[in-house]
Motif scaffolding. Structure first.
Motif, PDB file in Angstrom:
ATOM      1  N   VAL A  13       0.845  -1.202   0.000  1.00  0.00           N
ATOM      2  CA  VAL A  13       0.000   0.000   0.000  1.00  0.00           C
ATOM      3  C   VAL A  13       0.882   1.255   0.000  1.00  0.00           C
ATOM      4  O   VAL A  13       0.563   2.240  -0.671  1.00  0.00           O
ATOM      5  CB  VAL A  13      -0.998  -0.020   1.170  1.00  0.00           C
ATOM      6  CG1 VAL A  13      -1.743   1.296   1.282  1.00  0.00           C
ATOM      7  CG2 VAL A  13      -1.986  -1.171   0.994  1.00  0.00           C
ATOM      8  N   ALA A  14       1.998   1.208   0.705  1.00  0.00           N
ATOM      9  CA  ALA A  14       2.933   2.337   0.660  1.00  0.00           C
ATOM     10  C   ALA A  14       3.481   2.526  -0.749  1.00  0.00           C
ATOM     11  O   ALA A  14       3.598   3.654  -1.244  1.00  0.00           O
ATOM     12  CB  ALA A  14       4.076   2.122   1.648  1.00  0.00           C
ATOM     13  N   LEU A  15       3.775   1.418  -1.430  1.00  0.00           N
ATOM     14  CA  LEU A  15       4.245   1.484  -2.816  1.00  0.00           C
ATOM     15  C   LEU A  15       3.170   2.061  -3.730  1.00  0.00           C
ATOM     16  O   LEU A  15       3.464   2.874  -4.609  1.00  0.00           O
ATOM     17  CB  LEU A  15       4.666   0.091  -3.295  1.00  0.00           C
ATOM     18  CG  LEU A  15       5.223  -0.009  -4.709  1.00  0.00           C
ATOM     19  CD1 LEU A  15       6.469   0.854  -4.868  1.00  0.00           C
ATOM     20  CD2 LEU A  15       5.521  -1.462  -5.040  1.00  0.00           C
ATOM     21  N   PHE A  78     -11.159  -5.993  11.888  1.00  0.00           N
ATOM     22  CA  PHE A  78     -11.812  -6.349  10.623  1.00  0.00           C
ATOM     23  C   PHE A  78     -12.295  -5.098   9.898  1.00  0.00           C
ATOM     24  O   PHE A  78     -12.089  -4.952   8.690  1.00  0.00           O
ATOM     25  CB  PHE A  78     -12.985  -7.295  10.876  1.00  0.00           C
ATOM     26  CG  PHE A  78     -13.781  -7.605   9.643  1.00  0.00           C
ATOM     27  CD1 PHE A  78     -13.377  -8.620   8.797  1.00  0.00           C
ATOM     28  CD2 PHE A  78     -14.927  -6.876   9.323  1.00  0.00           C
ATOM     29  CE1 PHE A  78     -14.105  -8.916   7.646  1.00  0.00           C
ATOM     30  CE2 PHE A  78     -15.651  -7.161   8.180  1.00  0.00           C
ATOM     31  CZ  PHE A  78     -15.244  -8.182   7.335  1.00  0.00           C
ATOM     32  N   TRP A  79     -12.939  -4.191  10.623  1.00  0.00           N
ATOM     33  CA  TRP A  79     -13.507  -3.002   9.982  1.00  0.00           C
ATOM     34  C   TRP A  79     -12.424  -2.049   9.496  1.00  0.00           C
ATOM     35  O   TRP A  79     -12.602  -1.379   8.482  1.00  0.00           O
ATOM     36  CB  TRP A  79     -14.518  -2.311  10.904  1.00  0.00           C
ATOM     37  CG  TRP A  79     -15.726  -3.178  11.070  1.00  0.00           C
ATOM     38  CD1 TRP A  79     -16.152  -3.826  12.200  1.00  0.00           C
ATOM     39  CD2 TRP A  79     -16.640  -3.547  10.034  1.00  0.00           C
ATOM     40  NE1 TRP A  79     -17.267  -4.564  11.940  1.00  0.00           N
ATOM     41  CE2 TRP A  79     -17.600  -4.424  10.616  1.00  0.00           C
ATOM     42  CE3 TRP A  79     -16.758  -3.249   8.679  1.00  0.00           C
ATOM     43  CZ2 TRP A  79     -18.652  -4.977   9.885  1.00  0.00           C
ATOM     44  CZ3 TRP A  79     -17.810  -3.801   7.961  1.00  0.00           C
ATOM     45  CH2 TRP A  79     -18.732  -4.654   8.556  1.00  0.00           C
ATOM     46  N   TRP A  80     -11.281  -1.998  10.190  1.00  0.00           N
ATOM     47  CA  TRP A  80     -10.174  -1.169   9.708  1.00  0.00           C
ATOM     48  C   TRP A  80      -9.585  -1.752   8.425  1.00  0.00           C
ATOM     49  O   TRP A  80      -9.266  -1.018   7.489  1.00  0.00           O
ATOM     50  CB  TRP A  80      -9.104  -0.998  10.778  1.00  0.00           C
ATOM     51  CG  TRP A  80      -9.474   0.018  11.816  1.00  0.00           C
ATOM     52  CD1 TRP A  80      -9.779  -0.222  13.119  1.00  0.00           C
ATOM     53  CD2 TRP A  80      -9.597   1.431  11.635  1.00  0.00           C
ATOM     54  NE1 TRP A  80     -10.091   0.949  13.761  1.00  0.00           N
ATOM     55  CE2 TRP A  80      -9.981   1.987  12.869  1.00  0.00           C
ATOM     56  CE3 TRP A  80      -9.426   2.287  10.546  1.00  0.00           C
ATOM     57  CZ2 TRP A  80     -10.183   3.352  13.046  1.00  0.00           C
ATOM     58  CZ3 TRP A  80      -9.631   3.647  10.726  1.00  0.00           C
ATOM     59  CH2 TRP A  80     -10.009   4.168  11.959  1.00  0.00           C
ATOM     60  N   VAL A  81      -9.438  -3.071   8.372  1.00  0.00           N
ATOM     61  CA  VAL A  81      -8.939  -3.713   7.148  1.00  0.00           C
ATOM     62  C   VAL A  81      -9.956  -3.527   6.023  1.00  0.00           C
ATOM     63  O   VAL A  81      -9.578  -3.255   4.875  1.00  0.00           O
ATOM     64  CB  VAL A  81      -8.618  -5.211   7.388  1.00  0.00           C
ATOM     65  CG1 VAL A  81      -8.184  -5.883   6.081  1.00  0.00           C
ATOM     66  CG2 VAL A  81      -7.535  -5.379   8.436  1.00  0.00           C
ATOM     67  N   ALA A  82     -11.240  -3.645   6.333  1.00  0.00           N
ATOM     68  CA  ALA A  82     -12.288  -3.435   5.323  1.00  0.00           C
ATOM     69  C   ALA A  82     -12.237  -2.001   4.791  1.00  0.00           C
ATOM     70  O   ALA A  82     -12.393  -1.777   3.581  1.00  0.00           O
ATOM     71  CB  ALA A  82     -13.662  -3.748   5.914  1.00  0.00           C
ATOM     72  N   LEU A 161      -3.403   4.396   6.330  1.00  0.00           N
ATOM     73  CA  LEU A 161      -3.661   4.667   7.748  1.00  0.00           C
ATOM     74  C   LEU A 161      -4.619   3.643   8.355  1.00  0.00           C
ATOM     75  O   LEU A 161      -4.406   3.177   9.478  1.00  0.00           O
ATOM     76  CB  LEU A 161      -4.199   6.081   7.930  1.00  0.00           C
ATOM     77  CG  LEU A 161      -3.180   7.203   7.681  1.00  0.00           C
ATOM     78  CD1 LEU A 161      -3.868   8.560   7.693  1.00  0.00           C
ATOM     79  CD2 LEU A 161      -2.054   7.140   8.674  1.00  0.00           C
ATOM     80  N   ALA A 162      -5.658   3.286   7.620  1.00  0.00           N
ATOM     81  CA  ALA A 162      -6.602   2.283   8.130  1.00  0.00           C
ATOM     82  C   ALA A 162      -5.895   0.940   8.324  1.00  0.00           C
ATOM     83  O   ALA A 162      -6.102   0.261   9.348  1.00  0.00           O
ATOM     84  CB  ALA A 162      -7.783   2.127   7.170  1.00  0.00           C
ATOM     85  N   LEU A 163      -5.050   0.596   7.396  1.00  0.00           N
ATOM     86  CA  LEU A 163      -4.306  -0.648   7.501  1.00  0.00           C
ATOM     87  C   LEU A 163      -3.323  -0.596   8.678  1.00  0.00           C
ATOM     88  O   LEU A 163      -3.210  -1.561   9.449  1.00  0.00           O
ATOM     89  CB  LEU A 163      -3.560  -0.906   6.199  1.00  0.00           C
ATOM     90  CG  LEU A 163      -3.076  -2.302   5.925  1.00  0.00           C
ATOM     91  CD1 LEU A 163      -4.200  -3.310   5.999  1.00  0.00           C
ATOM     92  CD2 LEU A 163      -2.408  -2.349   4.560  1.00  0.00           C
ATOM     93  N   ALA A 164      -2.633   0.532   8.831  1.00  0.00           N
ATOM     94  CA  ALA A 164      -1.698   0.670   9.961  1.00  0.00           C
ATOM     95  C   ALA A 164      -2.422   0.578  11.296  1.00  0.00           C
ATOM     96  O   ALA A 164      -1.931  -0.054  12.242  1.00  0.00           O
ATOM     97  CB  ALA A 164      -0.953   2.009   9.841  1.00  0.00           C
TER      98      ALA A 164
END
Length: 169
Positions: A13-15, A78-82, A161-164
């Motif tokens: 995602v950073a890439l 789960f919701w942050w990954v979603a 950010l959500a993934l982090a």
């Protein structure tokens, strides 16, 4: 397995975010260019930005989807990954709907390899731009391209950010 997917997804995602963020940050300077300078500068991004962004976006979406499927449903993580997945899909959609049709114009007179020609000629929505309309008002397409990258940078940042946050949980 999940920790490896979490780290890999953050890297991808950073890439994916890097080219969009770079385009967004250079926007103020490029908006000061006249038509000739802008059209001369625009094609320099290929193939580097194409490879980095394309790899990060495509692989990032797949890896984040796998991570989502392996994350227990219903919890905060789960919701942050979603949310990250949704932001990445929206970023990718913005490319195909807003950016890609204009890219074909920027590269119309460039000698691209076979793969590059095929990629930039691909127009699944048949929203391509005609040379005549751009010659008449090239700033409309410049603005569309530049704004699309600001939007893509915002969506990528939201996804990152959500993934982090999901990893931190």
């Amino acid at each position: 397995m999940r920790p490896i997917l979490q780290v890999l997804s953050l890297c991808l995602v950073a890439l994916a975010m890097t080219p969009a963020l770079a385009h967004a940050l250079e926007r103020p300077g490029k908006m000061r260019l006249d038509k000739e300078a802008y059209l001369a500068v625009q094609p320099i991004y290929y193939p580097g930005f194409t490879w980095a962004g394309g790899l990060g976006e495509a692989a990032g979406i797949v890896v984040v989807l796998v991570l989502l499927l392996l994350t227990p449903a219903g919890g905060t993580e789960f919701w942050w990954v979603a949310a990250a997945f949704a932001a990445l899909v929206a970023m990718h959609a913005a490319y195909w709907l807003l950016t890609h049709p204009v890219n074909g114009f920027w590269l119309r007179n460039r000698d691209l390899n076979r793969m590059g020609k095929g990629f930039f000629a691909f127009d699944p929505l048949h929203r391509g731009t005609s040379g005549a309309s751009i010659k008449e008002n090239w700033t409309v397409y410049r603005d569309r391209w530049e704004r699309s990258h600001v939007l893509r940078a915002i969506l990528a940042a939201i996804g990152f950010l959500a993934l982090a946050i999901s990893v931190a949980l």
